[in-house]
Design a protein around this motif. Structure first.
Motif, PDB file in Angstrom:
ATOM      1  N   GLN A 181     -65.962 -50.059 -11.516  1.00  0.00           N
ATOM      2  CA  GLN A 181     -64.831 -51.367 -10.085  1.00  0.00           C
ATOM      3  C   GLN A 181     -63.765 -51.030  -9.413  1.00  0.00           C
ATOM      4  O   GLN A 181     -63.244 -51.581  -8.593  1.00  0.00           O
ATOM      5  N   GLY A 182     -63.502 -50.040  -9.346  1.00  0.00           N
ATOM      6  CA  GLY A 182     -62.637 -49.074  -9.007  1.00  0.00           C
ATOM      7  C   GLY A 182     -60.917 -49.574  -9.648  1.00  0.00           C
ATOM      8  O   GLY A 182     -59.869 -49.985  -9.600  1.00  0.00           O
ATOM      9  N   CYS A 183     -60.667 -49.986 -10.810  1.00  0.00           N
ATOM     10  CA  CYS A 183     -59.635 -49.877 -11.317  1.00  0.00           C
ATOM     11  C   CYS A 183     -58.845 -49.107 -12.125  1.00  0.00           C
ATOM     12  O   CYS A 183     -59.475 -47.993 -12.595  1.00  0.00           O
ATOM     13  N   LYS A 184     -57.637 -48.827 -11.981  1.00  0.00           N
ATOM     14  CA  LYS A 184     -56.820 -47.656 -12.199  1.00  0.00           C
ATOM     15  C   LYS A 184     -55.852 -47.993 -13.385  1.00  0.00           C
ATOM     16  O   LYS A 184     -55.628 -46.646 -13.850  1.00  0.00           O
ATOM     17  N   ARG A 185     -55.229 -48.563 -13.397  1.00  0.00           N
ATOM     18  CA  ARG A 185     -54.051 -49.308 -14.111  1.00  0.00           C
ATOM     19  C   ARG A 185     -54.368 -49.994 -15.160  1.00  0.00           C
ATOM     20  O   ARG A 185     -54.256 -51.302 -15.222  1.00  0.00           O
ATOM     21  N   ILE A 186     -55.546 -49.951 -15.970  1.00  0.00           N
ATOM     22  CA  ILE A 186     -55.838 -50.664 -17.115  1.00  0.00           C
ATOM     23  C   ILE A 186     -55.413 -50.826 -19.036  1.00  0.00           C
ATOM     24  O   ILE A 186     -55.372 -49.711 -18.823  1.00  0.00           O
ATOM     25  N   ALA A 187     -54.803 -51.911 -18.922  1.00  0.00           N
ATOM     26  CA  ALA A 187     -55.145 -52.309 -20.064  1.00  0.00           C
ATOM     27  C   ALA A 187     -55.014 -53.025 -21.128  1.00  0.00           C
ATOM     28  O   ALA A 187     -56.589 -52.378 -21.432  1.00  0.00           O
ATOM     29  N   GLY A 213     -60.215 -38.959 -15.441  1.00  0.00           N
ATOM     30  CA  GLY A 213     -59.448 -38.224 -15.165  1.00  0.00           C
ATOM     31  C   GLY A 213     -57.842 -38.851 -14.827  1.00  0.00           C
ATOM     32  O   GLY A 213     -56.640 -38.909 -14.273  1.00  0.00           O
ATOM     33  N   ILE A 214     -58.154 -40.532 -15.549  1.00  0.00           N
ATOM     34  CA  ILE A 214     -56.751 -41.414 -15.524  1.00  0.00           C
ATOM     35  C   ILE A 214     -56.238 -41.433 -16.832  1.00  0.00           C
ATOM     36  O   ILE A 214     -56.315 -41.043 -17.993  1.00  0.00           O
ATOM     37  N   ASP A 215     -54.272 -40.798 -16.420  1.00  0.00           N
ATOM     38  CA  ASP A 215     -53.228 -41.096 -17.601  1.00  0.00           C
ATOM     39  C   ASP A 215     -53.796 -42.653 -18.519  1.00  0.00           C
ATOM     40  O   ASP A 215     -53.312 -43.378 -17.992  1.00  0.00           O
ATOM     41  N   ILE A 216     -53.397 -42.170 -19.664  1.00  0.00           N
ATOM     42  CA  ILE A 216     -53.479 -42.864 -20.631  1.00  0.00           C
ATOM     43  C   ILE A 216     -51.725 -43.507 -21.019  1.00  0.00           C
ATOM     44  O   ILE A 216     -50.863 -42.880 -21.368  1.00  0.00           O
ATOM     45  N   GLN A 217     -51.501 -44.497 -20.328  1.00  0.00           N
ATOM     46  CA  GLN A 217     -49.919 -45.338 -20.616  1.00  0.00           C
ATOM     47  C   GLN A 217     -49.843 -46.003 -21.663  1.00  0.00           C
ATOM     48  O   GLN A 217     -50.298 -47.418 -22.301  1.00  0.00           O
ATOM     49  N   LYS A 242     -42.768 -53.005 -13.981  1.00  0.00           N
ATOM     50  CA  LYS A 242     -42.841 -53.117 -12.770  1.00  0.00           C
ATOM     51  C   LYS A 242     -43.972 -53.688 -11.865  1.00  0.00           C
ATOM     52  O   LYS A 242     -44.281 -53.056 -11.188  1.00  0.00           O
ATOM     53  N   GLN A 243     -44.799 -51.850 -12.576  1.00  0.00           N
ATOM     54  CA  GLN A 243     -45.949 -52.369 -12.266  1.00  0.00           C
ATOM     55  C   GLN A 243     -46.968 -52.657 -13.011  1.00  0.00           C
ATOM     56  O   GLN A 243     -47.495 -52.531 -13.949  1.00  0.00           O
ATOM     57  N   ARG A 244     -47.674 -53.804 -12.386  1.00  0.00           N
ATOM     58  CA  ARG A 244     -48.256 -54.804 -12.953  1.00  0.00           C
ATOM     59  C   ARG A 244     -49.837 -53.893 -13.494  1.00  0.00           C
ATOM     60  O   ARG A 244     -50.523 -53.412 -12.448  1.00  0.00           O
ATOM     61  N   PRO A 245     -50.251 -54.360 -14.882  1.00  0.00           N
ATOM     62  CA  PRO A 245     -52.013 -53.545 -15.158  1.00  0.00           C
ATOM     63  C   PRO A 245     -52.864 -54.301 -13.168  1.00  0.00           C
ATOM     64  O   PRO A 245     -52.945 -55.563 -13.283  1.00  0.00           O
ATOM     65  N   ASP A 246     -54.301 -53.985 -13.398  1.00  0.00           N
ATOM     66  CA  ASP A 246     -55.506 -54.163 -12.362  1.00  0.00           C
ATOM     67  C   ASP A 246     -56.410 -54.749 -13.459  1.00  0.00           C
ATOM     68  O   ASP A 246     -57.296 -54.964 -12.785  1.00  0.00           O
ATOM     69  N   ALA A 247     -56.305 -53.993 -14.155  1.00  0.00           N
ATOM     70  CA  ALA A 247     -56.958 -54.743 -15.283  1.00  0.00           C
ATOM     71  C   ALA A 247     -57.195 -55.150 -17.078  1.00  0.00           C
ATOM     72  O   ALA A 247     -56.060 -53.486 -17.176  1.00  0.00           O
TER      73      ALA A 247
END
Length: 341
Positions: A181-187, A213-217, A242-247
């Protein structure tokens, strides 16, 4: 006989001018007892409010026809539906279930097992509590030779039959869907990491991110008890970054529901700004606004298969029995909380 006196087989026999042995056989539907005698005995038993002594019967026959079922809580649709599946199969075998709640408290779990021993159950079916880290009370069940079946929350240390969902695959599917769905910053909302289901869901989450290929934070992985209020607290913590998740992928529908409440209170659009996926497919997920995407755990099938595993063990040769592990496939139910237009 006073109202407080308990009717016995001897009382029924005396009223019918027959023997206690005949009454006992009639109540147990013995083929050598005539239909007329059975009907007369059952009618008199009803009139005298006779209640069979199940413990005495169990001592005589070696079977109580009772299964003890331990769940963390009975007010969750997942656990109540699993119990329904267990009961469906148990009734077919003329068995009944005794349902007990542990409330994820190891002490209550231990006390429940002792109570089930006292009730002389023929077996125990259980989903272990989140806080149970020592399993000696379950080992006692095994040592007594009583069939023990675990479902949902299994344990690799216990050599017993287990019926589980593929938690890893369920989590992987959920996160893969969010990525598509285009999410890249998934909590991710997780729970006690010593419980296998949460470890597997966390592993599915991290592997799906790595494969894309998405980094784990680490700041996006939050541990809690996954109740509704925990979901609210976790979401507020994420919004303070500072940067909220998109999912958000939550290991519980209740945690996802709490997150949804906070997002709506902050007028953050779901799913366009933050997409949500939960786990369990609780009934309320269809009625939220938007409806909540969730991983379905096929609970009714889990209950039926768990009960079948119990009867397979009950009827098996003890010296030749090998515990079986059954892994069920989950299904991702995609709804409005994650499906972007």
């Amino acid at each position: 006989m006073t109202r407080n006196d308990k009717t016995t087989i001897q009382d029924i026999a005396k009223r019918l001018n027959t023997t206690a042995a005949t009454v006992s056989r009639a109540l147990n539907d013995h083929p050598r007892i005539s239909k007329a005698t059975k009907e007369a005995v059952k009618k008199m038993a009803f009139e005298l409010n006779y209640q069979p002594n199940n413990i005495a019967s169990a001592l005589r026959s070696g079977k109580s026809k009772l299964i003890g079922v331990i769940v963390p809580t009975a007010n969750r649709a997942f656990f109540s539906t699993v119990v329904r599946g267990i009961e469906e199969v148990a009734i077919q075998h003329n068995y009944r279930v005794i349902i007990s709640q542990s409330y994820d408290d190891p002490k209550k779990e231990e006390e429940t097992i002792d109570a089930l021993f006292s009730a002389r159950v023929d077996g125990i079916i259980a989903s272990t509590g989140k806080k149970t880290l020592v399993f000696d009370h379950y080992r006692k069940v095994i040592e007594k030779g009583i069939p023990l079946i675990l479902f949902d929350r299994g344990n690799p240390e216990l050599k017993v039959s287990q019926v589980l969902i593929d938690d890893y695959q369920g989590a992987y599917q959920a996160v893969k869907h969010l990525i598509e769905q285009g999410c890249k910053r998934i909590a991710h909302f997780t729970s006690v990491n010593k419980i296998s289901i949460y470890k597997d869901r966390l592993r599915g989450y991290t592997d799906a991110l790595r494969d894309a290929g998405i980094d784990i934070q680490e700041e996006l992985i939050i541990e809690s008890d996954l109740q509704l209020e925990d979901g609210r607290i976790c979401m507020e913590q994420l919004l303070a970054l500072k940067q909220r998740p998109d999912a958000v992928f939550s290991s519980s529908d209740y945690g996802a529901m709490g997150a949804m409440q906070v997002l709506k209170e902050n007028e953050i659009n779901i799913p366009e700004e933050v997409a949500l996926v939960g786990f369990s497919n609780e009934p309320f997920t269809s009625y939220t606004d938007p409806p909540l995407s969730s991983v379905d755990q096929t609970s009714i099938s889990m209950g039926r298969i768990t009960a079948k595993a119990f009867f397979d063990q009950l009827n098996a040769d003890k010296s030749d029995f090998t515990p079986q592990k059954t892994i069920l496939s989950p299904q991702l139910i995609i709804r409005g909380s994650s499906q972007k237009k």
